[in-house]
Design an enzyme around this catalytic site. Sequence first.
Site, short mmCIF file in Angstrom:
data_model
loop_
_atom_site.label_atom_id
_atom_site.label_comp_id
_atom_site.label_asym_id
_atom_site.label_seq_id
_atom_site.Cartn_x
_atom_site.Cartn_y
_atom_site.Cartn_z
N HIS A 88 10.23 76.84 46.33
CA HIS A 88 10.97 77.25 47.52
C HIS A 88 11.36 76.02 48.30
O HIS A 88 10.61 75.04 48.35
CB HIS A 88 10.12 78.18 48.40
N ASP A 112 10.18 86.55 44.90
CA ASP A 112 10.82 87.21 43.77
C ASP A 112 9.90 87.37 42.57
O ASP A 112 10.19 88.15 41.66
CB ASP A 112 12.09 86.44 43.36
N1 CMC Z 1 10.90 75.69 37.89
C1 CMC Z 1 10.77 74.44 37.40
N2 CMC Z 1 10.95 73.37 38.17
C2 CMC Z 1 11.27 73.55 39.44
C3 CMC Z 1 11.41 74.82 40.00
C4 CMC Z 1 11.21 75.91 39.16
N3 CMC Z 1 11.32 77.17 39.62
N4 CMC Z 1 11.71 74.70 41.30
C5 CMC Z 1 11.77 73.40 41.56
N5 CMC Z 1 11.49 72.70 40.44
C6 CMC Z 1 11.41 71.27 40.29
C7 CMC Z 1 12.79 70.66 40.13
O1 CMC Z 1 13.18 70.61 38.79
C8 CMC Z 1 12.57 69.31 40.72
O2 CMC Z 1 11.88 68.51 39.80
P1 CMC Z 1 12.20 66.94 39.64
O3 CMC Z 1 11.91 66.36 41.00
O4 CMC Z 1 11.29 66.52 38.57
O5 CMC Z 1 13.66 66.89 39.31
C9 CMC Z 1 11.61 69.56 41.88
O6 CMC Z 1 10.89 70.73 41.52
C10 CMC Z 1 12.32 69.81 43.20
O7 CMC Z 1 13.36 70.76 42.97
P2 CMC Z 1 14.53 71.04 43.99
O8 CMC Z 1 15.55 71.88 43.34
O9 CMC Z 1 14.96 69.78 44.66
O10 CMC Z 1 13.76 71.85 45.10
P3 CMC Z 1 14.42 72.83 46.10
O11 CMC Z 1 13.60 72.74 47.31
O12 CMC Z 1 15.86 72.65 46.27
O13 CMC Z 1 14.18 74.19 45.30
C11 CMC Z 1 14.63 76.38 44.69
C12 CMC Z 1 14.22 75.44 45.82
C13 CMC Z 1 14.28 77.80 45.15
C14 CMC Z 1 16.14 76.25 44.45
C15 CMC Z 1 13.87 76.03 43.39
O14 CMC Z 1 12.49 76.04 43.60
C16 CMC Z 1 14.25 76.96 42.25
O15 CMC Z 1 15.27 76.74 41.58
N6 CMC Z 1 13.42 78.03 42.00
C17 CMC Z 1 13.77 79.00 41.00
C18 CMC Z 1 14.73 80.03 41.58
C19 CMC Z 1 14.02 80.99 42.52
O16 CMC Z 1 12.94 81.46 42.25
N7 CMC Z 1 14.70 81.29 43.63
C20 CMC Z 1 14.19 82.24 44.64
C21 CMC Z 1 13.86 81.54 45.93
S1 CMC Z 1 12.92 82.52 47.10
C22 CMC Z 1 13.83 83.95 47.38
C23 CMC Z 1 15.23 83.72 47.75
O17 CMC Z 1 15.54 83.00 48.67
O18 CMC Z 1 16.11 84.34 47.12
#
Ligand code: CMC
Length: 381
Positions: free
Chosen positions: A268, A319
């Site tokens: 998140h 989720d």
């Molecule tokens: N699986 C694998 N790796 C992940 C994930 C994940 N679900 N989420 C983050 N990471 C890794 C990412 O690859 C990155 O790694 P590195 O630094 O080695 O490149 C690191 O963690 C930071 O990722 P980020 O994308 O910069 O982090 P963020 O704060 O932008 O991510 C997020 C937030 C929700 C987009 C992400 O965690 C994600 O893609 N999660 C999966 C989708 C998901 O479950 N979304 C629902 C969010 S909650 C309900 C809603 O709002 O709808």
Amino acid sequence: MSEASVEQYHPGLEGVIAVQTAISNIEEREGSGILEYRGYRIEDLAGHVSYEETAFLLLHGDLPDANQLREFDARLRGWREIPEPLVDLLKTIPPHVSPMDVLRTAVSVLSHFDPELGQPASDHAANVRKAERMIAQMATAIALRERLSAGLPPVAADAELDHAANFLFMVTGKVPSARMHQAFDASLVLYAEHELNASTFSARVTVSTLSDVASGIVAAIGALKGPLHGGASEEAWSALESVGSPESAGRWIDLALARQQRIMGFGHRVYKQADPRATILKPYCQELSREVQEERWEDIAATIEQAVVARKKLPPNVDWPTARLYHYLGLPVRIYTPIFAMARVAGWAAHCIEQLDHNRLMRPRGRYIGPPRRHVRAAGR
Ligand code: CMC
């Protein structure tokens, strides 16, 4: 562009405070996520007050007293029916169109039939009434389209049932058990609002041009659809299904992470330690899995959860539990994201109204990184 502007560049607007809001507060304190709606902790809301009370709180600013609740509930029940032209449209939109795309259209059509369509966007009281109607009618539109897509006869709303129970009834044709009703209601409460997430931000940007609340909601639905936002629960269920058994979970995670795949339902932008919504929903999942005798999904989910936390230090988000909770409730995966929308519409509308009440046009800047100035050399000259 000035140096100061360059320094202020925040990709993904991470950490940027773009609005002041009195609707919800999210933060991380002492290793855990905190979410409050208008000052109330979600732990004190989910399972204790209904979705109707939560929607009232978000739209009107405070929890309703008994009279206010009775009247609000009666208004919602009274607005459940959707206009006949929308019913016809839901029957004619081709079956391959995704339920979120259908919902986006349905909200637009609902707004055309709103009795206060012509009211100015700045009319606070009319906006609240429009929001109430949208809350009631979106649920019907989602349920009806689902019945039609499944080739099943539509189920009329039951005036005896509240918002959560009636939705389950209109989709499945069965009155839910008390435990199912409570679990679904709690999930709607937890999905109802979440500060300035991508869809809410889209809604606020839209109405900041003095556009109307319905347009804000349409924009929000478009943003929610993506798998990084609301679409994650559908993909989380696919993950659970493709793992299939607790024994396969370790290998599945290894492969997914080796391919640098995102594990949907984890991570998140704000909650780095724990998403409190996921924590609240987990016991509901465990209870319901026993009721429907599908405990194996809890075992698979627990194994994946342990592996993702151990390997990536990523906590499950809301989720993750809803994916299996909705499965236990007999809800088709394709409407998981529309259900998120039908709950979040209360938060979206509250934000649109707050934006319109204290509006400032949202107009950020972009940092130009294209080619330097050059001269036009038209072909053939
Ligand atoms: N699986 C694998 N790796 C992940 C994930 C994940 N679900 N989420 C983050 N990471 C890794 C990412 O690859 C990155 O790694 P590195 O630094 O080695 O490149 C690191 O963690 C930071 O990722 P980020 O994308 O910069 O982090 P963020 O704060 O932008 O991510 C997020 C937030 C929700 C987009 C992400 O965690 C994600 O893609 N999660 C999966 C989708 C998901 O479950 N979304 C629902 C969010 S909650 C309900 C809603 O709002 O709808």
